[in-house]
Design an enzyme around this catalytic site. Structure first.
Site, mmCIF file in Angstrom:
data_model
loop_
_atom_site.group_PDB
_atom_site.id
_atom_site.type_symbol
_atom_site.label_atom_id
_atom_site.label_comp_id
_atom_site.label_asym_id
_atom_site.label_seq_id
_atom_site.Cartn_x
_atom_site.Cartn_y
_atom_site.Cartn_z
ATOM 1 N N GLU A 30 0.747 -1.231 -0.036
ATOM 2 C CA GLU A 30 0.184 -0.016 0.042
ATOM 3 C C GLU A 30 0.905 1.139 -0.036
ATOM 4 O O GLU A 30 1.632 1.487 0.970
ATOM 5 C CB GLU A 30 -0.899 -0.039 1.350
ATOM 6 C CG GLU A 30 -1.771 1.202 1.622
ATOM 7 C CD GLU A 30 -2.481 1.343 2.779
ATOM 8 O OE1 GLU A 30 -2.724 2.352 3.483
ATOM 9 O OE2 GLU A 30 -2.575 0.122 3.440
ATOM 10 N N THR B 290 -4.545 6.016 2.498
ATOM 11 C CA THR B 290 -4.859 7.319 2.842
ATOM 12 C C THR B 290 -5.688 7.857 1.922
ATOM 13 O O THR B 290 -5.403 9.203 1.381
ATOM 14 C CB THR B 290 -3.499 8.292 3.314
ATOM 15 O OG1 THR B 290 -2.635 7.379 4.084
ATOM 16 C CG2 THR B 290 -3.892 9.475 4.002
ATOM 17 N N LYS C 142 -10.760 -2.177 7.753
ATOM 18 C CA LYS C 142 -9.348 -1.694 8.183
ATOM 19 C C LYS C 142 -9.619 -1.343 9.518
ATOM 20 O O LYS C 142 -10.102 -0.193 10.054
ATOM 21 C CB LYS C 142 -8.669 -0.926 7.417
ATOM 22 C CG LYS C 142 -7.303 -0.407 8.087
ATOM 23 C CD LYS C 142 -6.607 0.663 7.321
ATOM 24 C CE LYS C 142 -5.875 1.621 7.837
ATOM 25 N NZ LYS C 142 -5.157 2.486 7.145
#
Length: 207
Positions: free
Chosen positions: A39, A68, A128
């Protein structure tokens, strides 16, 4: 992308604010260490360029995602760069809707059972739990009772000494930032050190 790809090796390194000129060395060391998904956070300078370059070079070896992703605009930028999945520290309905429209795998951040259920109802295929260390492994164990059908990635404050405990209670994946991609490895160009650190993490995955 399917969830099986993300959980093939269920440790997801989170590359935040890494230097562009070292990004290929970092990704290659993670790959050689056994990682199959990474990521790259969108607050990283030249994040789109890193994602694009990684997809071009490693598309057959590793799944490249963007992290993000706080807004629809960031989601658009990530997808345009070639991200195969997008991750956020929060659950935003607009981003979830856009991800579903684009058929892109989306992992929103959650902190409560209600948020977990809402995220799945909005089309997310995995959530998450962030920051996971605040809640700890016991929370995963407890919530996996009634919500066992929801795949959970645990991210935030997890290190090599605790990662195994999250898998033991049912975490489907673990995100790891600076505790895996250590600053000293990058500063010293110690790619063998990063590769060996990665191997230790991968060995914590249950077989």
């Amino acid at each position: 992308m399917e969830i099986e790809q993300l959980t093939q090796v269920p440790i997801i390194p989170v590359l935040r604010k890494i230097p562009y000129e070292k990004s290929d060395y970092i990704i290659n060391a993670l790959l050689e260490g056994g990682i199959r998904s990474i990521e790259i956070t969108m607050d990283t300078e030249r994040a789109a360029d890193i994602i694009n370059a990684a997809r071009t070079k490693y598309s057959s070896d590793i799944s490249i995602g963007a992290g993000t992703v706080l807004t629809v605009e960031k989601a658009k930028d990530a997808i345009a760069a070639g991200a195969e999945f997008i991750v956020a520290p929060n659950f935003d309905e607009a981003v979830a809707k856009y991800a579903q429209e684009q058929k892109i795998f989306f992992v929103p951040g959650v902190f409560t059972p209600s948020e977990m259920v809402s995220a799945i109802q909005a089309g997310a295929e995995m959530v998450k739990l962030f920051p996971a260390s605040v809640l700890g492994p016991q929370f995963i164990k407890d919530v996996k009772g009634p919500l066992s059908h929801i795949p959970v990635m645990c991210t935030g404050g997890i290190d090599l000494s605790t990662v195994k405990s999250y898998f033991e209670v049912g975490a489907d994946a673990v995100g790891a930032g600076s505790s895996l991609v250590k600053k000293k490895f990058i500063e010293e160009n110690d790619w063998v050190g990063l590769q060996n650190e990665t191997k230790e993490w991968v060995q914590c995955v249950p077989v």
